[in-house]
Design a protein around this motif. Structure first.
Motif, PDB file in Angstrom:
ATOM      1  N   TYR A  76       0.634  -9.935  36.888  1.00 10.35           N
ATOM      2  CA  TYR A  76       0.886  -9.007  37.752  1.00 10.35           C
ATOM      3  C   TYR A  76       2.160  -8.758  38.138  1.00 10.35           C
ATOM      4  CZ  TYR A  76       0.508  -7.294  42.773  1.00 10.35           C
ATOM      5  OH  TYR A  76       0.726  -6.451  43.862  1.00 10.35           O
ATOM      6  N   LEU A  77       2.504  -7.501  38.178  1.00 10.92           N
ATOM      7  CA  LEU A  77       4.008  -7.115  38.530  1.00 10.92           C
ATOM      8  C   LEU A  77       3.830  -5.837  39.584  1.00 10.92           C
ATOM      9  CD1 LEU A  77       6.655  -7.174  38.177  1.00 10.92           C
ATOM     10  CD2 LEU A  77       6.667  -5.828  36.127  1.00 10.92           C
ATOM     11  N   ALA A  78       4.480  -6.326  40.706  1.00 14.68           N
ATOM     12  CA  ALA A  78       4.608  -5.003  41.810  1.00 14.68           C
ATOM     13  C   ALA A  78       5.792  -4.810  42.266  1.00 14.68           C
ATOM     14  CB  ALA A  78       3.549  -5.612  42.960  1.00 14.68           C
ATOM     15  N   GLU A  79       6.158  -3.539  42.751  1.00 19.90           N
ATOM     16  CA  GLU A  79       7.413  -3.416  43.140  1.00 19.90           C
ATOM     17  C   GLU A  79       7.322  -2.455  44.424  1.00 19.90           C
ATOM     18  OE1 GLU A  79      11.824  -1.394  41.764  1.00 19.90           O
ATOM     19  OE2 GLU A  79       9.702  -0.985  40.793  1.00 19.90           O
ATOM     20  N   GLN A  80       8.075  -2.304  45.189  1.00 19.47           N
ATOM     21  CA  GLN A  80       8.333  -1.401  46.090  1.00 19.47           C
ATOM     22  C   GLN A  80       9.078  -0.263  45.714  1.00 19.47           C
ATOM     23  OE1 GLN A  80       6.526  -1.458  48.737  1.00 19.47           O
ATOM     24  NE2 GLN A  80       7.119   0.081  50.269  1.00 19.47           N
ATOM     25  N   VAL A  81       8.524   0.890  45.460  1.00 17.99           N
ATOM     26  CA  VAL A  81       9.751   1.906  44.780  1.00 17.99           C
ATOM     27  C   VAL A  81      10.087   2.892  45.687  1.00 17.99           C
ATOM     28  CG1 VAL A  81       8.358   1.602  42.649  1.00 17.99           C
ATOM     29  CG2 VAL A  81       7.186   3.138  44.284  1.00 17.99           C
ATOM     30  N   SER A  82       9.643   2.900  47.024  1.00 15.80           N
ATOM     31  CA  SER A  82      10.186   4.079  47.829  1.00 15.80           C
ATOM     32  C   SER A  82      10.012   3.343  49.431  1.00 15.80           C
ATOM     33  CB  SER A  82       9.263   5.377  48.001  1.00 15.80           C
ATOM     34  OG  SER A  82       9.847   5.978  49.090  1.00 15.80           O
TER      35      SER A  82
END
Length: 433
Positions: A141-147
């Motif tokens: 699982y890989l998650a990122e806040q992109v905005s």
């Protein structure tokens, strides 16, 4: 067809992770009665709000926070990932479709007691973890806040050996509604079953906090959702509901499976997503247990595996929010508030706000699937190269590169060069020293 039932009554108290507060096997309280001091703080904030007001830029009091990031919270979907581990080996298309529904419904019962919300991720924040299923492969699982404004979170789940990939982008939209507040989960997810060439698309219900002014505060999940798969021709339309003034039951869900474009019901699925959900075959009229949440906690629950905080990079969720979490867990709210304010209002975060829209993020995901670029100005979003060529290819056990996939994905997360790019990461690193 014969719909499966699940059995089991024993309870298990197993933490998802050593530092997490979400516990499997316990039914949490969904209501919270505030003491006078936090109640007065909340009321003072509410007096400054107008009905319909956007809450995304409103600083919420620290005492309502759940001590983990929204990026980590979304990993709850894979706490019962065993349910879809063998989905590509299921020969009946309807049973595959029902398996996806069962897995989807099993992801909502994790929450801390009371009315709590996770941290709003800051721009560039990353969370990654894994679940090791032995011969069933490893789910990453890989998650990122992109905005930042609008807040958009992007997620990627993958299990190469099991043959599936899940991509999602969510833009939570918070509104004040008078006696309640809503967090609308705007976005869509796509589950790809690679060996079968099937894609299951679905959306998410919304979260509501009721009783802000009158009554007892209560956290609810509500709204219309849909899961559809063009390749199998099935769709499921459902509604999450709660008790009304005169009828109904809290934490309920009710829906039906049909052929896409048809109104003829194949089966009905309804019950409580935190207890038992039943399925009724429209043709035979038979009703069976579709999902027994307590039984699934025994059968399919698996804790996530995440690096210890001291091994994490400076932009990873638990390290980013470590001081806020420490304040919450020691009940030092002043300390937690101080560090939360530094994160949310620091000049680095304000100066580097992203201007991506949810459509931009979803278009970028589709473009990477095609091998093209949809980023603004035609520039490919950073970080896609590490797994671009294997996301939508089937698992090959004879390919030595397969064994490197997990390491490549972790290296991508550690590099700090995901959607927001290395320039921002360098700035963040400088600010953390």
């Amino acid at each position: 067809m014969d719909f499966p039932a699940f059995f089991g009554e024993r309870k298990m108290s197993t933490s998802i992770d050593g530092e997490a507060d979400v516990v499997a096997g316990e039914e949490p309280e969904y209501e919270e009665k505030l003491d006078e001091q936090p109640k007065s703080i909340l009321m003072a904030m509410i007096r400054q709000l107008k009905t319909g007001m956007d809450l995304s830029r409103v600083t919420l009091p620290t005492f309502i926070l759940e001590p983990r990031s929204f990026l980590e919270k979304c990993s709850d979907f894979m706490a019962h990932g065993r349910l879809i581990q063998d989905i590509s080996a299921t020969t009946d298309p309807l049973e595959r479709f029902l398996t996806v529904i069962r897995w989807y419904l099993c992801g909502w019962h994790f929450k801390p007691p009371g009315v709590k919300k996770p941290y709003n991720p800051i721009l560039g924040e990353v969370f990654h973890c894994k679940w090791d299923y032995g011969d069933g492969g490893t789910t990453y699982y890989l998650a990122e806040q992109v905005s930042h404004h609008p807040p958009i979170s992007a997620f990627h789940f993958v299990n190469r050996k099991a043959g599936w990939v899940l991509n999602a982008a969510i833009n939570p939209k918070s509104k004040f509604l008078g006696n309640s507040a809503a967090s609308i989960m705007d976005g869509q997810a796509s589950l790809h079953i690679l060996p079968l060439g099937e894609t299951y698309t679905f959306n998410f219900p919304s979260y509501y906090v009721r009783g802000l002014l009158i009554g007892v505060m209560r956290m609810e999940i509500a709204g219309d959702v849909q899961i559809s798969c063009k390749e199998t021709g099935f769709q499921w339309t459902a509604t999450f509901t709660n008790r009304g003034y005169f009828k109904g039951e809290n934490n309920s869900v009710s829906g039906k499976v049909t052929r896409i474009g048809s109104k003829d019901t194949i089966c009905k699925i309804d019950g409580r997503w935190d207890r038992v959900i039943k399925i009724t075959d429209k043709k035979t009229g038979s009703t069976n247990v579709f999902l027994d949440v307590e039984a699934e906690k025994q059968k399919s629950f698996m804790p996530l595996n995440v690096d210890p905080e001291d091994k994490q990079k400076y932009f990873e969720s638990r390290r980013v929010w470590s001081q806020v979490t420490r304040g919450l867990k020691t009940q030092n709210l002043d300390y937690a508030t101080e560090h939360k304010t530094k994160l949310e209002d620091g000049q680095v975060w304000r100066a580097r706000c992203s201007h991506s829209s949810l459509a931009d993020v979803q278009a970028s995901v589709r473009a990477r699937r095609r091998g093209t670029s949809a980023a603004k100005g035609g520039r490919r979003r950073r970080g896609s190269h590490a797994h671009e060529h294997r996301r939508f290819t089937t698992y090959n056990p004879n390919d030595p590169e397969e064994e490197k996939f997990g390491a490549q994905l972790k290296a991508l997360a550690d590099s700090g060069e995901l959607a927001v790019g290395s320039e921002l990461m360098a700035t963040l690193k400088g600010s953390s020293t």
